[in-house]
Design a protein around this motif. Structure first.
Motif, PDB file in Angstrom:
ATOM      1  N   UNK A  92       0.842  -1.185   0.000  1.00 22.29           N
ATOM      2  CA  UNK A  92       0.000   0.000   0.000  1.00 22.29           C
ATOM      3  C   UNK A  92       0.882   1.242   0.000  1.00 22.29           C
ATOM      4  N   UNK A  93       0.458   2.250  -0.699  1.00 22.46           N
ATOM      5  CA  UNK A  93       1.171   3.523  -0.658  1.00 22.46           C
ATOM      6  C   UNK A  93       0.172   4.617  -0.276  1.00 22.46           C
ATOM      7  N   UNK A  94       0.665   5.653   0.348  1.00 25.10           N
ATOM      8  CA  UNK A  94      -0.164   6.793   0.723  1.00 25.10           C
ATOM      9  C   UNK A  94       0.489   8.051   0.182  1.00 25.10           C
ATOM     10  N   UNK A  95      -0.284   8.967  -0.404  1.00 29.69           N
ATOM     11  CA  UNK A  95       0.320  10.155  -1.010  1.00 29.69           C
ATOM     12  C   UNK A  95       0.900  11.117   0.027  1.00 29.69           C
ATOM     13  N   UNK A  96       2.106  11.576  -0.264  1.00 34.65           N
ATOM     14  CA  UNK A  96       2.750  12.607   0.562  1.00 34.65           C
ATOM     15  C   UNK A  96       2.376  14.016   0.097  1.00 34.65           C
ATOM     16  N   UNK A  97       1.958  14.132  -1.154  1.00 32.94           N
ATOM     17  CA  UNK A  97       1.510  15.410  -1.700  1.00 32.94           C
ATOM     18  C   UNK A  97       0.304  15.145  -2.591  1.00 32.94           C
ATOM     19  N   UNK A 123       2.007  13.144   7.262  1.00 31.76           N
ATOM     20  CA  UNK A 123       2.726  14.408   7.116  1.00 31.76           C
ATOM     21  C   UNK A 123       2.409  15.101   5.789  1.00 31.76           C
ATOM     22  N   UNK A 124       1.370  14.659   5.094  1.00 30.51           N
ATOM     23  CA  UNK A 124       1.130  15.106   3.720  1.00 30.51           C
ATOM     24  C   UNK A 124       0.766  16.581   3.626  1.00 30.51           C
ATOM     25  N   UNK A 125       0.997  17.130   2.433  1.00 28.67           N
ATOM     26  CA  UNK A 125       0.564  18.474   2.068  1.00 28.67           C
ATOM     27  C   UNK A 125      -0.435  18.362   0.932  1.00 28.67           C
ATOM     28  N   UNK A 254      -1.285  19.741  13.679  1.00 29.67           N
ATOM     29  CA  UNK A 254      -0.905  18.611  14.530  1.00 29.67           C
ATOM     30  C   UNK A 254      -2.093  18.177  15.367  1.00 29.67           C
ATOM     31  N   UNK A 255      -2.345  16.875  15.381  1.00 24.07           N
ATOM     32  CA  UNK A 255      -3.475  16.351  16.127  1.00 24.07           C
ATOM     33  C   UNK A 255      -4.714  16.159  15.274  1.00 24.07           C
ATOM     34  N   UNK A 256      -4.676  16.720  14.032  1.00 24.28           N
ATOM     35  CA  UNK A 256      -5.855  16.579  13.189  1.00 24.28           C
ATOM     36  C   UNK A 256      -5.650  15.577  12.070  1.00 24.28           C
ATOM     37  N   UNK A 257      -4.637  14.732  12.173  1.00 22.15           N
ATOM     38  CA  UNK A 257      -4.286  13.829  11.076  1.00 22.15           C
ATOM     39  C   UNK A 257      -4.797  12.418  11.350  1.00 22.15           C
TER      40      UNK A 257
END
Length: 257
Positions: A92-97, A123-125, A254-257
Motif C-alpha cells: 500500500x502507498x499513501x500520497x505525501x503530496x 505528514x502530507x501536504x 498537529x493532532x488533526x491527522x
C-alpha cells in the motif's frame, strides 16, 4: 506550472525517502511533469481524471520522464476516488503530496478534501493551484474572442455540453480552512506568457467554454472569425499575458491527522 511553484511543492517532499504524488484532475499530466523535473526522486505518481483521452495523453507525456518512478492513472472523478488496492506483491502507498491544478472548481470541494484526508500520509501536504484562463483574463485580445464565443454558443460561460459554468459559491481558501486541511498558506508567482494565433486556437479547442463540440458544424467558421479578430489586434504576431499563478498550500494541524 512556473518553476518557482514546482520548487515550492517539491520542498515539501525533499526530506522524504520515497515521496509520492496524487494529482487530481491531472489532465495531460502537467503537474507531474513539472514535479518530476524538479524532484527526480519521486517514487510513485497517481493521476486521476474522468477523461480517458486526457489520461492517454498524460501517459505519453510522462513515460519518458519516469525513470524508476511508478505511474498509475485512474479514470474517475476526484469526488469519488478511492485508492486502488495493490496488486499481489505490492505494498500500500499513501500520497505525501496531493495536488489539484486548474480543476478544483469542477469538483465537490468538501468531498474531495474529505477524501484527501482519508487517503493522505500523516505528514502530507495538499496544494490547490491555478492561474485563471483566457476567459477571465482581461485584455483587448481576450475580450474579442470571448464576445465571439458568446455570439455562437450563448451569453454564459459554457461548461462543455452540460450547460453554463457555475461559479464556486465560496473561495477555495475558505473551503480549506473549514476542512481538515486548515493550515493554509497562499503563494503567488507572477508569470508572463506570449501567445500566438495558433496557440490561442489550440488552447480554445481544449477548453470547456470553446471546445469544438459546442459549435458542431460551425466550428471552422468560428475559428476563421477568431483568426480575423486576432489578426486585427496584433502587429507583431504575439499576444502578451501578464498574470499570477496561485498556490494554496495546506496541511493538517498537529493532532488533526
Amino acid at each position: 506550472m512556473p518553476a518557482e511553484a514546482a520548487e515550492l511543492l517539491t520542498d515539501a517532499l525533499r526530506d522524504l525517502p520515497d515521496p509520492t504524488l496524487l494529482d487530481l484532475g491531472t489532465g495531460t499530466g502537467q503537474v507531474p511533469k513539472a514535479l518530476l523535473k524538479a524532484l527526480p526522486s519521486l517514487a510513485h505518481i497517481e493521476g486521476v481524471d474522468w477523461s480517458r483521452q486526457m489520461l492517454d495523453q498524460a501517459r505519453v507525456a510522462l513515460t519518458p520522464l519516469l525513470g524508476s518512478c511508478a505511474l498509475s492513472l485512474v479514470q474517475t472523478s476526484a469526488d469519488v476516488y478511492t485508492r486502488p488496492a495493490p496488486l499481489p506483491g505490492e505494498e500500500w502507498w499513501t500520497p505525501d503530496l496531493i495536488t489539484c491544478c486548474r480543476a478544483f472548481h469542477w469538483m465537490s470541494g468538501p468531498d474531495v478534501l474529505a477524501m484527501a484526508h482519508r487517503v493522505a500520509a500523516p505528514q502530507a501536504s495538499l496544494a490547490i493551484t491555478g492561474d485563471g484562463s483566457l476567459w477571465t483574463y482581461e485584455a483587448d485580445w481576450t475580450r474579442a474572442p470571448r464576445h465571439l464565443i458568446q455570439q455562437y454558443v450563448g451569453p454564459g460561460r459554457r461548461a462543455d455540453t452540460m450547460g453554463d459554468y457555475t461559479q464556486p459559491i465560496r473561495p477555495f481558501q475558505e473551503e480549506l480552512t473549514d476542512s481538515a486541511w486548515s493550515d493554509v498558506a497562499e503563494h503567488r508567482f507572477p508569470i508572463t506568457r506570449t501567445w500566438t494565433l495558433e496557440s490561442v486556437l489550440g488552447y480554445l479547442r481544449s477548453t470547456s467554454f470553446a471546445g469544438a463540440d459546442l459549435f458542431a458544424d460551425r466550428h471552422a467558421a468560428f475559428e476563421e472569425e477568431v483568426r480575423a479578430l486576432l489578426d486585427d489586434l496584433t502587429d507583431s504576431g504575439s499576444l502578451p499575458e501578464e498574470t499570477e499563478f496561485t498556490v494554496l498550500l495546506a496541511r493538517r494541524p498537529a493532532g488533526g491527522r
